[in-house]
Design an enzyme around this catalytic site. Sequence first.
Site, PDB file in Angstrom:
ATOM      1  N   GLU A  68      -0.456   0.957   2.770  1.00  0.00           N
ATOM      2  CA  GLU A  68       0.433   1.854   2.032  1.00  0.00           C
ATOM      3  C   GLU A  68       0.327   3.288   2.544  1.00  0.00           C
ATOM      4  O   GLU A  68       1.292   4.052   2.467  1.00  0.00           O
ATOM      5  CB  GLU A  68       0.120   1.804   0.536  1.00  0.00           C
ATOM      6  CG  GLU A  68       0.513   0.500  -0.138  1.00  0.00           C
ATOM      7  CD  GLU A  68       2.004   0.205  -0.058  1.00  0.00           C
ATOM      8  OE1 GLU A  68       2.796   1.166   0.008  1.00  0.00           O
ATOM      9  OE2 GLU A  68       2.368  -0.980  -0.054  1.00  0.00           O
ATOM     10  N   HIS A 109      10.067   3.701   4.355  1.00  0.00           N
ATOM     11  CA  HIS A 109       8.822   3.161   3.797  1.00  0.00           C
ATOM     12  C   HIS A 109       8.467   1.818   4.431  1.00  0.00           C
ATOM     13  O   HIS A 109       7.356   1.639   4.956  1.00  0.00           O
ATOM     14  CB  HIS A 109       8.970   3.007   2.281  1.00  0.00           C
ATOM     15  CG  HIS A 109       7.768   2.435   1.600  1.00  0.00           C
ATOM     16  ND1 HIS A 109       6.811   3.216   0.992  1.00  0.00           N
ATOM     17  CD2 HIS A 109       7.357   1.151   1.432  1.00  0.00           C
ATOM     18  CE1 HIS A 109       5.869   2.444   0.485  1.00  0.00           C
ATOM     19  NE2 HIS A 109       6.179   1.182   0.733  1.00  0.00           N
ATOM     20  N   GLU A 110       9.405   0.877   4.385  1.00  0.00           N
ATOM     21  CA  GLU A 110       9.124  -0.444   4.954  1.00  0.00           C
ATOM     22  C   GLU A 110       8.953  -0.353   6.466  1.00  0.00           C
ATOM     23  O   GLU A 110       8.166  -1.101   7.058  1.00  0.00           O
ATOM     24  CB  GLU A 110      10.234  -1.432   4.588  1.00  0.00           C
ATOM     25  CG  GLU A 110      10.430  -1.659   3.095  1.00  0.00           C
ATOM     26  CD  GLU A 110       9.175  -2.109   2.360  1.00  0.00           C
ATOM     27  OE1 GLU A 110       8.295  -2.732   3.000  1.00  0.00           O
ATOM     28  OE2 GLU A 110       9.067  -1.828   1.152  1.00  0.00           O
ATOM     29  N   HIS A 164       5.347   0.373   7.166  1.00  0.00           N
ATOM     30  CA  HIS A 164       4.548  -0.858   7.112  1.00  0.00           C
ATOM     31  C   HIS A 164       4.692  -1.647   8.413  1.00  0.00           C
ATOM     32  O   HIS A 164       3.709  -2.109   9.004  1.00  0.00           O
ATOM     33  CB  HIS A 164       5.034  -1.750   5.963  1.00  0.00           C
ATOM     34  CG  HIS A 164       4.513  -1.386   4.614  1.00  0.00           C
ATOM     35  ND1 HIS A 164       3.173  -1.258   4.335  1.00  0.00           N
ATOM     36  CD2 HIS A 164       5.169  -1.153   3.444  1.00  0.00           C
ATOM     37  CE1 HIS A 164       3.018  -0.960   3.048  1.00  0.00           C
ATOM     38  NE2 HIS A 164       4.212  -0.887   2.492  1.00  0.00           N
TER      39      HIS A 164
END
Length: 499
Positions: A294, A264-265, A268
């Site tokens: 997101e 997830h990170e 980003h």
Amino acid sequence: MSQTLEQFQAYQTRLEQYDQAIALLYWDLQTAAPKDSIEAKLSAVGYFSTESFRLSTADEYGSLLKKLSAPEEYDQLSPAMQLTIRRNLRDFERFKRIPEAFYTEYVTEKARSEKAWEAAKEASDFSVFAPHLDKVISMTKEYVHYMEPDQDVYEFLVGLFEDGMDTETIDRIFAELKEGLLPLLAKIEAAPKPALSALQQTFDPDAQKKVQELLLSYIGFSFDCGAVAESMHPFTTTLCPGDVRVTNHYYADNPISSIFSAIHEGGHAIFEQNVDKDFWHTAAAQINMMGLHESQSRFYENILGRNPHFWTPIYEKMSALLPEFKTVPFDTFIKAINDVHPSMIRTEADEVTYGLHIILRYEIEKAIFRDNVKTDDLPALWNQKMQELLGITPANDAEGILQDMHWSDGSFGYFPSYLLGSIYDGMYLEAIQKDLGDLDTVLENGRILDITHWLKEKIHRFGSMYNSKEVIQRVCGKEISAQPLLRYFEEKYSKVYEF
């Protein structure tokens, strides 16, 4: 280049230096600062934030922005610099209305509130955090009223995190999604549950860190312009061009948490790392559409990372780094990462129930800013909505209202962006398959970097040149709709749960 533009760019460089110092202080506060240094660090945050505020509201800065807004100057600028002038002049006029003393107090109180939230979460005691939250809510209302006195506070906050978005649109697509999610969840709940006992063991946190490095490299994160650390709540931050950092948190009894936080990170960070260098030092490099942001993190985490074919090329490599996984059959792992059930913690929620967690927070934020619900009543309201939407009730504050850090730093209006991102992802998925072919085949063949390249060319390299509605139209040729995401859920989970 005109003399005015040269002066403006020199001024912007000074502002960027302060921003970098502030970002580095926040990074240190969240990752490494010893307890006894916190007040000194908070004081430094207040100092640099105040100096940055002074520069960004100085008459000299406003004069440069206004000169560059004149047609004879503006028409000669690049599109990215035109965006910079438009956005910065808007912000200048807003910030100019905020008293300096109030701004300093607001920044310092938010930083202090974050530390109070950490203590409250550790003690599972909302009363420790409540007075700080109450003050941040009050000051956030005041902050918005200074900038846009005639605008609805929550409408402003939503637009602050997702430029061009409005609550009317969010209400429509969230209702559309909720209508589809609740019956889907009921069908999943009625299906037999997978046996996941093989994952009930201890997984070395240090080995989990090595898995994170594997995953970040695999999906396209560059360690030449990135770094990693550990924090209570995983996050991504850009300190300056060429320095994008991510954090993670490791649980010995739950390696799936750190695995998917890493992906997830990483999503980003890859977005930030892939912004075209021509846009550095312009507003286009400051990606202020959190739904768009997101959409990238959640696309990697869910659309890609929870697809079984994502893991086919790397499961053995992961097991070599984290040997406990050698005792976890591949099929069991895949069932575990696609296990759908109501749960307390948003960040640990599956991709289906996650949307309901966000709808809960969105409804509470509207209650805070439009219905003026009392701060002391928020835990009960939280628990009530958890029961209504997910059929479960938190046993304590830590697994209830204290689980997220967002409200501690005044990030009201951010939560809707998570679900907006997932809704955008359903639309990206259909567009990617038109261009690259069947996603399962692409992933099975280990061509994850082809997907990263597609995202870079279609989305990442432009930074925030276009707002989310414009990006969706450019990439997908359609208006925003929750239907593609619902189709993805229905097709995927009807196979997983055989209904």
